[in-house]
Design an enzyme around this catalytic site. Structure first.
Site, PDB file in Angstrom:
ATOM      1  N   GLU A 268       2.436  36.927  41.628  1.00  0.00           N
ATOM      2  CA  GLU A 268       1.718  36.150  40.610  1.00  0.00           C
ATOM      3  C   GLU A 268       2.258  36.476  39.221  1.00  0.00           C
ATOM      4  O   GLU A 268       2.360  37.633  38.845  1.00  0.00           O
ATOM      5  CB  GLU A 268       0.214  36.448  40.671  1.00  0.00           C
ATOM      6  CG  GLU A 268      -0.610  35.771  39.595  1.00  0.00           C
ATOM      7  CD  GLU A 268      -0.405  34.261  39.542  1.00  0.00           C
ATOM      8  OE1 GLU A 268       0.028  33.773  38.479  1.00  0.00           O
ATOM      9  OE2 GLU A 268      -0.652  33.583  40.561  1.00  0.00           O
ATOM     10  N   LYS A 269       2.590  35.429  38.464  1.00  0.00           N
ATOM     11  CA  LYS A 269       3.152  35.620  37.124  1.00  0.00           C
ATOM     12  C   LYS A 269       2.080  35.805  36.058  1.00  0.00           C
ATOM     13  O   LYS A 269       2.336  36.388  35.002  1.00  0.00           O
ATOM     14  CB  LYS A 269       4.052  34.448  36.747  1.00  0.00           C
ATOM     15  CG  LYS A 269       3.359  33.109  36.663  1.00  0.00           C
ATOM     16  CD  LYS A 269       4.341  32.007  36.293  1.00  0.00           C
ATOM     17  CE  LYS A 269       3.711  30.627  36.313  1.00  0.00           C
ATOM     18  NZ  LYS A 269       2.534  30.497  35.442  1.00  0.00           N
TER      19      LYS A 269
ATOM     20  N   GLY B 149      -5.891  34.080  40.888  1.00  0.00           N
ATOM     21  CA  GLY B 149      -6.803  32.938  40.976  1.00  0.00           C
ATOM     22  C   GLY B 149      -6.191  31.607  40.611  1.00  0.00           C
ATOM     23  O   GLY B 149      -6.768  30.557  40.879  1.00  0.00           O
TER      24      GLY B 149
ATOM     25  N   GLY C  34       7.916  34.771  40.574  1.00  0.00           N
ATOM     26  CA  GLY C  34       8.528  34.761  41.899  1.00  0.00           C
ATOM     27  C   GLY C  34       9.415  33.553  42.109  1.00  0.00           C
ATOM     28  O   GLY C  34       9.064  32.435  41.707  1.00  0.00           O
TER      29      GLY C  34
ATOM     30  N   GLY D 121      -7.777   9.034  29.743  1.00  0.00           N
ATOM     31  CA  GLY D 121      -7.773   9.240  31.190  1.00  0.00           C
ATOM     32  C   GLY D 121      -9.186   9.347  31.721  1.00  0.00           C
ATOM     33  O   GLY D 121      -9.969  10.164  31.234  1.00  0.00           O
TER      34      GLY D 121
ATOM     35  N   GLY E 269      -9.990   9.839  35.076  1.00  0.00           N
ATOM     36  CA  GLY E 269     -10.104  10.505  36.365  1.00  0.00           C
ATOM     37  C   GLY E 269     -11.163  11.576  36.278  1.00  0.00           C
ATOM     38  O   GLY E 269     -11.935  11.650  35.305  1.00  0.00           O
TER      39      GLY E 269
ATOM     40  N   VAL F 213      -3.297   4.115  24.842  1.00  0.00           N
ATOM     41  CA  VAL F 213      -3.070   4.597  23.491  1.00  0.00           C
ATOM     42  C   VAL F 213      -1.604   4.366  23.162  1.00  0.00           C
ATOM     43  O   VAL F 213      -0.710   4.953  23.782  1.00  0.00           O
ATOM     44  CB  VAL F 213      -3.439   6.088  23.350  1.00  0.00           C
ATOM     45  CG1 VAL F 213      -3.046   6.612  21.974  1.00  0.00           C
ATOM     46  CG2 VAL F 213      -4.937   6.276  23.574  1.00  0.00           C
TER      47      VAL F 213
ATOM     48  N   GLY G  62      -3.571  13.640  34.219  1.00  0.00           N
ATOM     49  CA  GLY G  62      -3.096  14.165  35.494  1.00  0.00           C
ATOM     50  C   GLY G  62      -2.314  15.455  35.339  1.00  0.00           C
ATOM     51  O   GLY G  62      -2.213  16.016  34.246  1.00  0.00           O
TER      52      GLY G  62
ATOM     53  N   HIS H  55     -37.999  16.576  53.877  1.00  0.00           N
ATOM     54  CA  HIS H  55     -38.702  15.899  52.777  1.00  0.00           C
ATOM     55  C   HIS H  55     -39.488  16.932  51.970  1.00  0.00           C
ATOM     56  O   HIS H  55     -40.080  17.834  52.549  1.00  0.00           O
ATOM     57  CB  HIS H  55     -39.668  14.853  53.343  1.00  0.00           C
ATOM     58  CG  HIS H  55     -40.535  14.207  52.312  1.00  0.00           C
ATOM     59  ND1 HIS H  55     -40.062  13.214  51.478  1.00  0.00           N
ATOM     60  CD2 HIS H  55     -41.834  14.436  51.971  1.00  0.00           C
ATOM     61  CE1 HIS H  55     -41.052  12.846  50.676  1.00  0.00           C
ATOM     62  NE2 HIS H  55     -42.131  13.563  50.956  1.00  0.00           N
TER      63      HIS H  55
END
Length: 466
Positions: free
Chosen positions: A33-34, A39, A114, A179, A181, A236, A271, A445
Site C-alpha cells: 500500500e502506497k 483501506g 507496488g 454530474g 450520478g 458546462v 466519474g 409490522h
C-alpha cells in the site's frame, strides 16, 4: 528475496479482503500500500467519509424538523469543524481496524508503491528505497481516482473533486455540482441540508441515469421540493475561477443556448478513472486499454499467468462490494477452490441521498430490451405506517417481473432506508424468486420493509393498503 504465495497490490475493499481470505486459506500473504493508511479510496476518501457527511445531514434535517413531532431543538445548525472531527474519527477507527486485521491474519504489510517487475516479482518503492519480493500469484487492486473534465481542471480551491469536498470546513453559499450520478446527488443532498444553494448540471436527460427512470423522476421531484435546481441535458461549456468565485457558462444540449452564472464552488463529480498507469504491466506482457482498464476473464485472471486484477481497474461495476466479492473469489481460486462466480447481473446499487435510491437487477427498460414481457408494480411509502411515523413518506418500491414465469427481474426503491431494504431483494433475485413466493414471505409490522411486500401484492393484483 522474500517470497509469498500471494501479493496483493492495493489495500482497498478489494485488496484487503482478498488478502484476508487468502491468509484464511493457508496462503502466505503480503499486501502493498502506497498510502499512509490502509483501506483505499473507499475508506479514506470515498464511501465511508461521504456517508458520515450524509448521516450528519440527516441528523441536522431531523433536528430542524423536530417540532413536527414534539421535539423542540433550538437553532440546529451545522458545525463544520465538529463535522470534520467526526469524519476523521470514523475513518481513523476503521483504518485502524484494517491494520489490526492484517496482524490478526498474519499478513505482511509493505509500505510503498507496488508494481510488477517481471513474472513472479513485485517491486515496492518506499522511503527506504526499492525492495523486490517474490509472489506465486499477484492480485492487482489499485482502485481508481477522481476523473476531471476538459476545461474544468481541478484547482483544489474553487473547482474541486470529491476528495476536497470531503474535507471542506465551511459551507459554500452557492454550489454547482457537475454530474448527477451517485457521488453528485449525494453531495448535492448533503450540502443542501447544510444550507448551500445547490444546482446540479447533468449531461444525461435525468438524475441517477443508471437507475430505473421512475426512480430518477421521483428523486428529481423531491430535490425540486428542497429547492435544489436541476439542469439535465446540459453541460458546462466554460468555467473560470477567481479568488472567491467561479464564473460558469452552462449550455443546453438541445439548442445550444447558454447561461452565465456565478458560484462560490464547483464540484466536478464526473466519474472515476482506473489507477493502472504505473503498475509495471508491460513487464509481464500486459497493457491497459485506452480507458485504463485491464482485461480479465470471468475469474478475474489477466492474460499473464498468476496475475489477477479486481475492483475499479477492471471493467466491472466500480463498487466496493463488487471489489470485495471479486477479492474473495480470486483468493479462493488461487487456493485451489471452486468458488461461485460473481453475479454481475445482480449487483445492488445504492445512492445515499435524501430520499435514498437503491436497486438490484433489471430496470423496466432493460427487461423490455432483453425481450421480456414484463409486469410492474409501484407501491408508495405514503401508505405505510412506519413511513408516516418517521415523517418520510416520499418514494416507492417498484417491482419488475416476467409475465411468463413470474420471476422477479428487478427491484427499485426510492425512499427512506432504501439502501438497507434492497438487501432482501438481493436474496430474492439470487434465489430466482417468483412474485407469488416472495409475496408470501411474512414481513414484520410496522416496518418500512412492508412496502416491499405490499408492492409484491400489488404486482399480483391484490394490494391490501392502497
Amino acid at each position: 528475496m522474500e517470497k509469498y504465495d500471494v501479493v496483493v497490490i492495493g489495500s482497498g475493499p478489494g485488496g484487503y479482503v482478498a488478502a484476508i481470505r487468502a491468509s484464511q486459506l493457508g496462503l502466505r500473504t503480503a499486501i502493498v500500500e502506497k498510502d499512509a493508511s490502509l483501506g483505499g479510496t473507499c475508506l479514506n476518501r470515498g464511501c465511508i467519509p461521504a456517508k458520515a457527511l450524509l448521516h450528519a445531514a440527516e441528523v441536522l434535517h431531523e433536528a430542524q424538523n423536530g417540532a413536527k413531532i414534539g421535539v423542540s431543538v433550538s437553532n440546529a445548525s451545522m458545525d463544520m469543524t465538529g463535522l470534520q472531527a467526526y469524519r476523521s474519527r470514523i475513518v481513523d477507527e476503521l483504518t485502524g481496524g484494517i491494520a489490526y486485521l492484517m496482524k490478526k491474519n498474519k499478513i505482511d504489510v509493505h509500505s510503498g508503491h507496488g508494481r510488477l517487475k517481471g513474472p513472479g516479482k513485485v517491486s515496492v518503492s518506499g522511503e527506504s528505497g526499492e525492495q523486490v519480493i517474490g509472489a506465486t500469484s499477484v492480485v492487482l487492486a489499485t482502485g481508481s481516482t477522481v476523473r476531471g473534465l476538459p476545461g474544468l481542471e481541478f484547482d483544489g480551491k474553487r473547482i474541486i473533486s470529491s476528495d476536497e469536498m470531503l474535507e471542506l470546513d465551511f459551507v459554500p453559499k452557492r454550489l454547482l455540482v457537475i454530474g448527477a450520478g451517485a457521488v453528485g446527488v449525494e453531495f448535492a443532498s448533503a450540502y443542501s441540508d447544510y444550507g448551500s444553494e445547490v444546482m446540479i448540471v447533468e449531461y444525461a436527460d435525468r438524475l441517477v441515469p443508471i437507475e430505473d427512470a421512475d426512480c430518477s423522476k421521483e428523486l428529481a421531484k423531491e430535490f425540486k421540493k428542497r429547492k435544489i435546481k436541476i439542469k439535465t441535458s446540459h453541460k458546462v461549456a466554460k468555467a473560470k475561477a477567481s479568488e472567491k468565485t467561479v464564473s460558469v457558462e452552462i449550455e443546453k444540449l438541445k439548442d445550444g443556448s447558454k447561461e452565465s452564472l456565478v458560484f462560490d464552488m464547483v464540484l466536478v463529480a464526473a466519474g472515476r478513472a482506473p489507477v493502472t498507469g504505473d503498475l509495471g504491466l508491460a513487464s509481464v506482457g500486459l497493457a491497459a486499454n485506452d480507458r485504463g482498464f485491464i482485461a480479465v476473464n470471468n475469474s478475474c485472471e489477466t492474460g499473464a499467468a498468476g496475475v489477477y486484477a479486481i475492483g475499479d481497474i477492471v471493467p466491472t461495476p466500480a463498487l466496493a462490494h463488487v471489489a470485495s466479492a471479486e477479492g474473495i473469489m480470486v483468493a479462493e481460486r488461487i487456493a485451489g477452490k471452486n468458488p461461485i462466480a460473481v453475479a454481475y447481473d445482480r449487483v445492488p446499487s445504492c445512492t445515499f441521498c435524501r430520499p435514498e435510491v437503491a436497486s438490484v437487477g433489471m430496470t423496466e427498460a432493460a427487461a423490455k430490451e432483453a425481450g421480456y414481457t414484463v409486469k410492474t408494480s409501484k407501491f408508495p411509502f405514503s401508505a405505510i405506517g412506519k413511513a408516516k411515523i418517521i415523517g418520510a413518506t416520499s418514494g416507492f418500491v417498484k417491482i419488475v417481473a416476467a409475465e411468463e414465469y413470474d420471476e422477479i427481474l428487478g427491484v427499485h426503491i426510492c425512499g427512506p432506508r432504501a439502501t438497507e431494504a434492497i438487501a432482501e431483494a438481493c436474496v430474492a433475485l439470487g434465489a430466482e424468486a417468483t412474485s407469488e413466493w416472495y409475496g408470501s414471505i411474512m414481513h414484520a409490522h410496522p416496518t418500512l420493509s412492508e412496502t416491499v411486500q405490499e408492492s409484491l401484492h400489488q404486482l399480483m393484483g391484490h394490494a391490501i393498503h392502497i
